[in-house]
Design a protein around this motif. Structure first.
Motif, PDB file in Angstrom:
ATOM      1  N   ARG A 134      43.466  -2.448  15.351  1.00 29.81           N
ATOM      2  CA  ARG A 134      44.991  -2.454  14.318  1.00 29.81           C
ATOM      3  C   ARG A 134      46.444  -2.032  15.357  1.00 29.81           C
ATOM      4  NH1 ARG A 134      48.761  -2.181  11.810  1.00 29.81           N
ATOM      5  NH2 ARG A 134      49.516  -1.169  10.468  1.00 29.81           N
ATOM      6  N   ILE A 146      48.133  -5.503  14.145  1.00 33.35           N
ATOM      7  CA  ILE A 146      48.663  -5.915  13.085  1.00 33.35           C
ATOM      8  C   ILE A 146      50.508  -5.749  13.402  1.00 33.35           C
ATOM      9  CG2 ILE A 146      48.720  -5.260  10.692  1.00 33.35           C
ATOM     10  CD1 ILE A 146      45.690  -4.466  10.812  1.00 33.35           C
ATOM     11  N   SER A 202      43.190  -5.504  -1.847  1.00 31.87           N
ATOM     12  CA  SER A 202      42.834  -5.497  -0.450  1.00 31.87           C
ATOM     13  C   SER A 202      43.667  -6.862   0.102  1.00 31.87           C
ATOM     14  CB  SER A 202      41.064  -5.660   0.376  1.00 31.87           C
ATOM     15  OG  SER A 202      41.058  -6.401   1.770  1.00 31.87           O
ATOM     16  N   THR A 203      44.042  -6.718   1.945  1.00 38.51           N
ATOM     17  CA  THR A 203      45.269  -7.338   1.947  1.00 38.51           C
ATOM     18  C   THR A 203      44.430  -8.121   3.151  1.00 38.51           C
ATOM     19  OG1 THR A 203      46.215  -6.104   3.331  1.00 38.51           O
ATOM     20  CG2 THR A 203      47.602  -6.888   1.908  1.00 38.51           C
ATOM     21  N   ARG A 204      42.994  -7.785   3.769  1.00 35.33           N
ATOM     22  CA  ARG A 204      42.050  -8.711   4.707  1.00 35.33           C
ATOM     23  C   ARG A 204      42.404 -10.160   5.045  1.00 35.33           C
ATOM     24  NH1 ARG A 204      39.916  -3.515   2.924  1.00 35.33           N
ATOM     25  NH2 ARG A 204      38.867  -1.959   4.670  1.00 35.33           N
ATOM     26  N   LEU A 222      44.716 -11.793   7.211  1.00 38.71           N
ATOM     27  CA  LEU A 222      44.662 -11.333   8.592  1.00 38.71           C
ATOM     28  C   LEU A 222      43.949 -12.329   9.160  1.00 38.71           C
ATOM     29  CD1 LEU A 222      45.210  -7.407   8.114  1.00 38.71           C
ATOM     30  CD2 LEU A 222      46.868  -8.747   8.328  1.00 38.71           C
ATOM     31  N   VAL A 282      37.904 -10.574  10.275  1.00 41.58           N
ATOM     32  CA  VAL A 282      38.587  -9.667   8.884  1.00 41.58           C
ATOM     33  C   VAL A 282      36.935  -8.938   8.020  1.00 41.58           C
ATOM     34  CG1 VAL A 282      40.459 -10.995   8.937  1.00 41.58           C
ATOM     35  CG2 VAL A 282      38.720 -11.394   7.046  1.00 41.58           C
ATOM     36  N   TYR A 301      37.077  -5.306   9.582  1.00 43.52           N
ATOM     37  CA  TYR A 301      37.440  -4.462   9.702  1.00 43.52           C
ATOM     38  C   TYR A 301      38.140  -2.810   9.026  1.00 43.52           C
ATOM     39  CZ  TYR A 301      42.897  -2.497  10.144  1.00 43.52           C
ATOM     40  OH  TYR A 301      43.650  -1.302  10.469  1.00 43.52           O
ATOM     41  N   CYS A 336      43.340  -1.220   5.016  1.00 43.34           N
ATOM     42  CA  CYS A 336      44.133  -2.865   4.342  1.00 43.34           C
ATOM     43  C   CYS A 336      44.414  -2.739   3.573  1.00 43.34           C
ATOM     44  CB  CYS A 336      42.760  -3.324   5.097  1.00 43.34           C
ATOM     45  SG  CYS A 336      44.035  -4.977   5.960  1.00 43.34           S
TER      46      CYS A 336
END
Length: 341
Positions: free
Chosen positions: A111, A114, A194-196, A199, A206, A209, A213
């Motif tokens: 984490r 990020i 979701s924004t995985r 990343l 990703v 994770y 997220c």
């Protein structure tokens, strides 16, 4: 809490786990279809007396029925993981229960990699909430209906549409018609995406994770605009909001957009959550995937909500668990929505 930020204290104590037995079969209680024939508190774990509920990260209750079937009732903290992360965690539990040497998807945290956006100071009094008398409704939207609407959208726009976009547009139009608001009154839609996938390069994997997220997306139009717009236009409205996700999320992550989500919590606002694709229906403890996964949120009365589920096997399509209209508006809403079913 450290500097106002929650932290997990890894004490090795494990989670709160309850084993229970029911004196009936699942068939006798209609396989937990609505309306529930047993109180939901009998299916969910209750926090130990010495614990504070808000401090419990995860609680589980397994209830075995006389037929040999069982339910797994879970209470989890959204401070630790979102729906995708929660499903991934439980898939890993299932992998270990099936004696695999390690989880199929290795968990990733990192984490700290990020970027943390600037904190926005909270000023003024705490918000007040209106308690609504929401009706609990369950409606199945068939795969045929969804496919027909996708074909219509393709024919008129030349673009593909997702099941989420199609079903959300159906609900938004039906709800706008049922609420009996003034033409100029806003109806609003909120959902977390979701924004995985944004990343890559920041996380070693990703897919692994399992923390939160998500980035919230909002759509707002007047009641009149939604009522007059054809379904295809409403689908495009939702699609456009989703397509703006990457730019808005990256701007927020690097502090270029601090005000990202501010919708009034009045009757015009509804939030939707798609449980059908997060992976909860793929969890396998050794007996195969679950027949049915559903929420027990019948006490949520401050914000209108719609949750998308997979219907019980062998059905297909989308099952909607709805608490988004007051009792007095439920008949009109259901009549409108069943036109799409």
């Amino acid at each position: 809490m450290v500097d106002g930020e929650p932290e997990v204290d890894c004490t090795g104590e494990g989670i709160w786990f309850v084993e229970a037995n029911a004196n009936c079969s699942l068939e006798e209680i209609n396989y937990l279809e609505r309306p529930l024939m047993v109180p939901k508190d009998q299916l969910l774990p209750q926090a130990p007396p010495e614990a504070r509920l808000q401090d419990e990260i995860l609680m589980v209750q397994v209830t075995e029925f006389t037929c040999g079937g069982f339910t797994v009732g879970i209470c989890s903290s959204h401070l630790v993981f979102d729906g995708l992360g929660f499903a991934q965690f439980y898939k890993a539990v299932g992998d270990m229960a099936r004696n695999l040497p390690e989880p199929i998807v290795k968990p990733v945290w990192f984490r700290e990699n990020i970027p943390a956006p600037p904190k926005v100071p909270h000023a003024g009094p705490l918000p007040s909430f209106t308690v609504f008398n929401f009706a609990t409704l369950v409606v199945d939207i068939s795969l045929d209906s969804i496919s027909r609407t996708k074909d219509l959208y393709m024919a008129e726009t030349g673009k593909r549409s997702s099941t989420f976009e199609v079903v959300t547009a159906m609900i938004l139009k039906c709800r706008a018609r049922a609420l009996d608001l003034m033409p100029e009154a806003e109806v609003r839609l909120g959902f977390a995406a979701s924004t995985r996938h944004l990343l890559h390069g920041l996380l070693p994997s990703v897919e692994g994770y399992y923390g939160n997220c998500l980035y919230p997306i909002a759509v707002a139009k007047s009641t009149e605009e939604i009522n007059k717009a054809p379904l295809v236009s409403v689908i495009s409205l939702i699609k456009g909001a989703k397509e703006a996700l990457s730019t808005k999320f990256v701007d927020w992550m690097y502090g270029r957009n601090e005000s990202y989500y501010n919708m009034p919590l009045d009757y015009g606002t509804m939030v939707v959550s798609d449980w059908s694709k997060v992976g909860l229906n793929e969890i396998d403890f050794g007996w195969g995937p679950p027949k049915y996964v559903f929420p027990l949120n019948d006490d949520l009365d401050i914000i209108a909500s719609a949750i998308y589920l997979k219907p019980p096997l062998p059905k297909n399509g989308i099952r909607l668990m709805l608490r988004c209209v007051k009792e007095e508006h439920s008949a009109v809403f259901c009549d409108e929505l069943l036109k799409f079913a």
